[in-house]
Design a protein around this motif. Structure first.
Motif, PDB file in Angstrom:
ATOM      1  N   VAL A 213      37.515  36.938  39.757  1.00 37.85           N
ATOM      2  CA  VAL A 213      37.392  38.381  39.984  1.00 37.85           C
ATOM      3  C   VAL A 213      38.038  39.114  38.826  1.00 37.85           C
ATOM      4  O   VAL A 213      39.008  38.633  38.227  1.00 37.85           O
ATOM      5  CB  VAL A 213      38.055  38.800  41.314  1.00 37.85           C
ATOM      6  N   THR A 214      37.481  40.284  38.490  1.00 38.60           N
ATOM      7  CA  THR A 214      38.042  41.066  37.396  1.00 38.60           C
ATOM      8  C   THR A 214      39.321  41.763  37.832  1.00 38.60           C
ATOM      9  O   THR A 214      39.599  41.908  39.024  1.00 38.60           O
ATOM     10  CB  THR A 214      37.038  42.111  36.909  1.00 38.60           C
ATOM     11  N   TYR A 215      40.118  42.201  36.825  1.00 38.72           N
ATOM     12  CA  TYR A 215      41.359  42.929  37.132  1.00 38.72           C
ATOM     13  C   TYR A 215      41.065  44.143  38.001  1.00 38.72           C
ATOM     14  O   TYR A 215      41.725  44.374  39.020  1.00 38.72           O
ATOM     15  CB  TYR A 215      42.037  43.409  35.847  1.00 38.72           C
ATOM     16  N   LYS A 216      40.077  44.945  37.576  1.00 38.39           N
ATOM     17  CA  LYS A 216      39.788  46.200  38.266  1.00 38.39           C
ATOM     18  C   LYS A 216      39.350  45.942  39.700  1.00 38.39           C
ATOM     19  O   LYS A 216      39.782  46.634  40.631  1.00 38.39           O
ATOM     20  CB  LYS A 216      38.689  46.953  37.517  1.00 38.39           C
ATOM     21  N   GLU A 217      38.490  44.936  39.896  1.00 37.44           N
ATOM     22  CA  GLU A 217      38.019  44.620  41.236  1.00 37.44           C
ATOM     23  C   GLU A 217      39.184  44.213  42.134  1.00 37.44           C
ATOM     24  O   GLU A 217      39.283  44.640  43.286  1.00 37.44           O
ATOM     25  CB  GLU A 217      36.992  43.498  41.164  1.00 37.44           C
ATOM     26  N   PHE A 218      40.082  43.407  41.598  1.00 36.77           N
ATOM     27  CA  PHE A 218      41.221  42.938  42.385  1.00 36.77           C
ATOM     28  C   PHE A 218      42.142  44.092  42.757  1.00 36.77           C
ATOM     29  O   PHE A 218      42.583  44.219  43.905  1.00 36.77           O
ATOM     30  CB  PHE A 218      41.981  41.874  41.581  1.00 36.77           C
TER      31      PHE A 218
END
Length: 322
Positions: A213-218
């Protein structure tokens, strides 16, 4: 200081917001009452003077000049209609003297008391409600600013957890962060997320099953877990049901394949039991007749050799050829 006392802040904000509405309401009230006062001077004052000449107002010095001018009429309507005081001292004697004046006096009562004053109250309540909604928007804006400040810190934590520098976090990296990074584990503890729950949470975040998962999504999902009205437990139930659904579909697919294989094997075993593996399901049987009595010498055509028909019990559809 007022923000510490939310109820006081809402009341003061509502009062200040309603001041503008109350000023315009006062202006409309004065205009409407003045309009009725002009009519009252022309219609009610002559009748009131005739009543005063009879000595009816000897004990009331102001009654005989209640409608003598526009200003006096304004004060009279203010006392009788708005304040609700002394309606019977002037209005009732005038109605008894001239019953038709009841139409005018009741029109003043309905338009001012029941109409305009209730309308003013509605506007003030609506303004106060708008002030409350603005307070809610202010609270949302404050939460948004707090999250923006926390978002930067969480993104830095994600960079620390991203060991390969790919810009995405894998499940192993998140588990390692919970074990080795005190700040990350403390953040997860505040969200009531234990290491055992991380598997469900990661499965929920990784909707495309890419394994990362990407930083932003997390960070965005962490914000939802903390700020939305839905409880954290419901979020995990959603993730758990997703995991269960995938496993059920997988097991059903495997079970279907196993049933097909087992069915084919069972059919083969049935054939072996019935036919010893030598005959197929559809077979023929040859019968030799050694002797017979009473056979017909001819058929319906009138010319034929003697013949017989063989039948197999329980097999009415079996065909027989001689």
């Amino acid at each position: 200081v007022l923000l510490l006392f939310r109820e006081l802040h809402i009341m003061l904000t509502g009062f200040v917001s309603a001041m503008r509405a109350m000023l315009w309401a006062s202006f409309m009230l004065v205009m409407l009452v003045t309009l009725w006062s002009i009519i009252a001077v022309e219609v009610l004052h002559p009748i009131n003077m005739r009543i005063a000449e009879t000595g009816y107002y000897d004990d009331c010095e102001r009654c005989k000049r209640a409608f003598s001018s526009v200003q006096a009429s304004n004060l009279t309507f203010l006392q009788q209609v708005i304040a609700g005081d002394s309606w019977g001292k002037v209005s009732l004697p005038i109605i008894e003297q001239e019953p038709a004046t009841a139409i005018l006096l009741f029109a003043v009562l309905i338009t001012v008391n029941l109409g305009l004053l209730n309308l003013i109250l509605t506007v003030i309540v609506d303004v106060a409600h708008s002030a409350r909604e603005e307070d809610e928007l202010r609270k949302i804006a404050e939460k948004s600013r707090e999250f923006d400040a926390a978002k930067t810190k969480l993104l830095r934590l994600c960079e620390e957890l991203d060991e390969d520098g790919s810009g995405e976090l894998s499940f192993d990296e998140l588990m390692a962060g919970m074990e080795t990074n005190p700040r990350f584990s403390a953040t997860m503890a505040l969200l009531d997320i234990s290491p055992e729950d991380m598997h469900i949470m990661f499965g929920m975040l990784d909707e495309d099953n890419s394994g990362a998962v990407t930083y932003k999504e997390f960070v965005e999902q962490l914000h939802k877990l903390k700020s939305q009205d839905t409880h954290t437990m419901l979020i995990f139930i959603r993730g758990f049901l997703k995991d269960v659904r995938e496993k059920v579909i997988q097991h059903l697919s495997v079970t279907r394949d196993e049933v097909c294989v087992n069915t084919n094997e069972l059919l083969k075993d049935v054939k072996k039991v019935l036919y010893g593996g030598a005959l197929p399901l559809e077979s023929s049987l040859q019968v030799s007749i050694d002797g017979a009595r009473g056979l017909r010498t001819e058929d319906s055509t009138g010319a034929s050799d003697p013949y017989c028909i063989c039948e197999i019990p329980g097999k009415p559809d079996a065909k027989c050829t001689t």
